[in-house]
Design an enzyme around this catalytic site. Sequence first.
Site, PDB file in Angstrom:
ATOM      1  N   GLY A  82     -20.387  18.133 -55.925  1.00  0.00           N
ATOM      2  CA  GLY A  82     -20.894  16.758 -55.923  1.00  0.00           C
ATOM      3  C   GLY A  82     -21.084  16.294 -57.355  1.00  0.00           C
ATOM      4  O   GLY A  82     -21.404  17.090 -58.239  1.00  0.00           O
ATOM      5  N   ARG A 161     -12.522  19.431 -47.153  1.00  0.00           N
ATOM      6  CA  ARG A 161     -12.404  20.896 -47.182  1.00  0.00           C
ATOM      7  C   ARG A 161     -13.584  21.583 -46.504  1.00  0.00           C
ATOM      8  O   ARG A 161     -13.406  22.512 -45.708  1.00  0.00           O
ATOM      9  CB  ARG A 161     -12.323  21.372 -48.651  1.00  0.00           C
ATOM     10  CG  ARG A 161     -11.066  20.967 -49.350  1.00  0.00           C
ATOM     11  CD  ARG A 161     -11.191  21.216 -50.842  1.00  0.00           C
ATOM     12  NE  ARG A 161     -12.179  20.332 -51.434  1.00  0.00           N
ATOM     13  CZ  ARG A 161     -12.022  19.671 -52.572  1.00  0.00           C
ATOM     14  NH1 ARG A 161     -10.934  19.816 -53.273  1.00  0.00           N
ATOM     15  NH2 ARG A 161     -12.973  18.876 -53.035  1.00  0.00           N
ATOM     16  N   ARG A 183     -12.584   7.470 -44.781  1.00  0.00           N
ATOM     17  CA  ARG A 183     -12.031   6.153 -45.129  1.00  0.00           C
ATOM     18  C   ARG A 183     -10.574   6.071 -44.685  1.00  0.00           C
ATOM     19  O   ARG A 183     -10.159   5.126 -44.063  1.00  0.00           O
ATOM     20  CB  ARG A 183     -12.153   5.911 -46.637  1.00  0.00           C
ATOM     21  CG  ARG A 183     -13.230   4.885 -46.911  1.00  0.00           C
ATOM     22  CD  ARG A 183     -13.416   4.664 -48.385  1.00  0.00           C
ATOM     23  NE  ARG A 183     -14.575   5.402 -48.864  1.00  0.00           N
ATOM     24  CZ  ARG A 183     -14.677   5.965 -50.060  1.00  0.00           C
ATOM     25  NH1 ARG A 183     -13.673   5.904 -50.908  1.00  0.00           N
ATOM     26  NH2 ARG A 183     -15.764   6.606 -50.418  1.00  0.00           N
ATOM     27  N   SER A 214     -18.988  12.767 -49.367  1.00  0.00           N
ATOM     28  CA  SER A 214     -19.603  12.495 -50.674  1.00  0.00           C
ATOM     29  C   SER A 214     -20.454  11.241 -50.548  1.00  0.00           C
ATOM     30  O   SER A 214     -20.022  10.265 -49.935  1.00  0.00           O
ATOM     31  CB  SER A 214     -18.535  12.229 -51.732  1.00  0.00           C
ATOM     32  OG  SER A 214     -17.669  13.311 -51.802  1.00  0.00           O
ATOM     33  N   ARG A 242     -25.663  15.282 -48.885  1.00  0.00           N
ATOM     34  CA  ARG A 242     -26.694  14.768 -49.777  1.00  0.00           C
ATOM     35  C   ARG A 242     -27.785  14.098 -48.946  1.00  0.00           C
ATOM     36  O   ARG A 242     -27.486  13.385 -47.973  1.00  0.00           O
ATOM     37  CB  ARG A 242     -26.115  13.735 -50.759  1.00  0.00           C
ATOM     38  CG  ARG A 242     -25.271  14.315 -51.868  1.00  0.00           C
ATOM     39  CD  ARG A 242     -26.105  15.187 -52.840  1.00  0.00           C
ATOM     40  NE  ARG A 242     -25.286  15.746 -53.890  1.00  0.00           N
ATOM     41  CZ  ARG A 242     -24.785  16.985 -53.880  1.00  0.00           C
ATOM     42  NH1 ARG A 242     -25.016  17.789 -52.861  1.00  0.00           N
ATOM     43  NH2 ARG A 242     -24.077  17.426 -54.896  1.00  0.00           N
ATOM     44  N   HIS A 290     -31.690  23.439 -49.754  1.00  0.00           N
ATOM     45  CA  HIS A 290     -30.395  23.229 -50.446  1.00  0.00           C
ATOM     46  C   HIS A 290     -29.777  24.559 -50.895  1.00  0.00           C
ATOM     47  O   HIS A 290     -29.597  24.804 -52.086  1.00  0.00           O
ATOM     48  CB  HIS A 290     -30.560  22.271 -51.647  1.00  0.00           C
ATOM     49  CG  HIS A 290     -29.256  21.645 -52.064  1.00  0.00           C
ATOM     50  ND1 HIS A 290     -29.175  20.410 -52.677  1.00  0.00           N
ATOM     51  CD2 HIS A 290     -27.960  22.078 -51.956  1.00  0.00           C
ATOM     52  CE1 HIS A 290     -27.904  20.126 -52.928  1.00  0.00           C
ATOM     53  NE2 HIS A 290     -27.148  21.131 -52.506  1.00  0.00           N
ATOM     54  N   GLY A 292     -26.749  25.535 -49.627  1.00  0.00           N
ATOM     55  CA  GLY A 292     -25.350  25.469 -49.173  1.00  0.00           C
ATOM     56  C   GLY A 292     -24.432  26.476 -49.848  1.00  0.00           C
ATOM     57  O   GLY A 292     -23.723  27.232 -49.194  1.00  0.00           O
ATOM     58  N   SER A 293     -24.436  26.492 -51.165  1.00  0.00           N
ATOM     59  CA  SER A 293     -23.490  27.349 -51.895  1.00  0.00           C
ATOM     60  C   SER A 293     -24.168  28.588 -52.476  1.00  0.00           C
ATOM     61  O   SER A 293     -23.565  29.295 -53.296  1.00  0.00           O
ATOM     62  CB  SER A 293     -22.864  26.535 -53.035  1.00  0.00           C
ATOM     63  OG  SER A 293     -23.866  26.149 -53.950  1.00  0.00           O
TER      64      SER A 293
END
Length: 323
Positions: A82, A161, A183, A214, A242, A290, A292-293
């Site tokens: 991000g 992804r 989109r 995003s 987010r 948070h 996530g990673s």
Amino acid sequence: MSQKPRLLVTIPLPPKPRKTLQNIDSIEVVHWPEGEVKTSENMAKHVQGCSGILCSVGDKITSEVLDAAGEALKVVSTVSVGYEHIDLTACKNRGIQVGYTPDVLTDATADTTATLTMMATRGISDAIASVKDGRWGKPRAALPLGMQLPGKIIGFLGLGRIGYATALRLRAFGASQFIYHNRGTSRFADDLGARRVEFPQLLAQSDVLIITASLTSESRHLFRKETLAQMKSHAVLVNTARGGFIHQEDLAEALSQGIIGAAGLDVTDPEPIDPSHPLVHLPNCTILPHIGSATLETRNAMGDLALENVLNGMDGKALSTPL
Ligand SMILES: O=C(O)C(=O)CO
């Protein structure tokens, strides 16, 4: 005064890139002082004269920060996929390169998203709490029954992804019907047999709605009172993207009034969320800090890539993963 190019490192680096950086003596490394608050004044103070900034999602890289750095600044490298915390236009106008860390965190973040989806659909956090607080075995305190994924519609806001890698994991739990709103069209849609729908249909049709997009200024608070009201009353909302996608007070109201069934959040706005916020105390809301990673393997890979980017940029070379 040192003539070496200066690099501001605003975050504690994972072990592998930390070791690499310790062995480089051609640059002067300015480490963010432990515990110091990340205000713009403090950022401006530390960034002065730096050629590179190695930062992450909690660091606001504004035009003021770039001005405070001065002429020497050549590159901003974020240890994240991000990048909404970086003013890209301001960087571009000043000829400053910007790097980020796509791909290397896809699997770890998809693991977290799938885990959170299963936790939220099965009410795992309240189930764990019931063991600790003695509700287990008390008939009047029976836990609500969970939901399984076969036959359910799994919707993605942002089938990129991470969304795709999450869907592959959820298939193992029986999920087979996927819809999404991007989109344009997603390059992963065919492989999943996923159908593109407009946002109102995504809200109305999803049994589980997963946000892996995003955040932009247009998508801020996309999930608020009016849109949450368009979701199914048993729907589970999962967000590992987010916190800004969701109006948190409206979500708390929707969860407590049964407008939607449950939520799983790995991100909040702000971070950390105030522990007294109603969302933190709702039995049908699972909140992770948070992560996530946050695996050793992935954080090392992200740190390696971000370090490579910043060193290349400071050297006037092209970045491996530029924005
Ligand atoms: O890489 C990102 O954008 C993150 O949020 C880290 O987990």
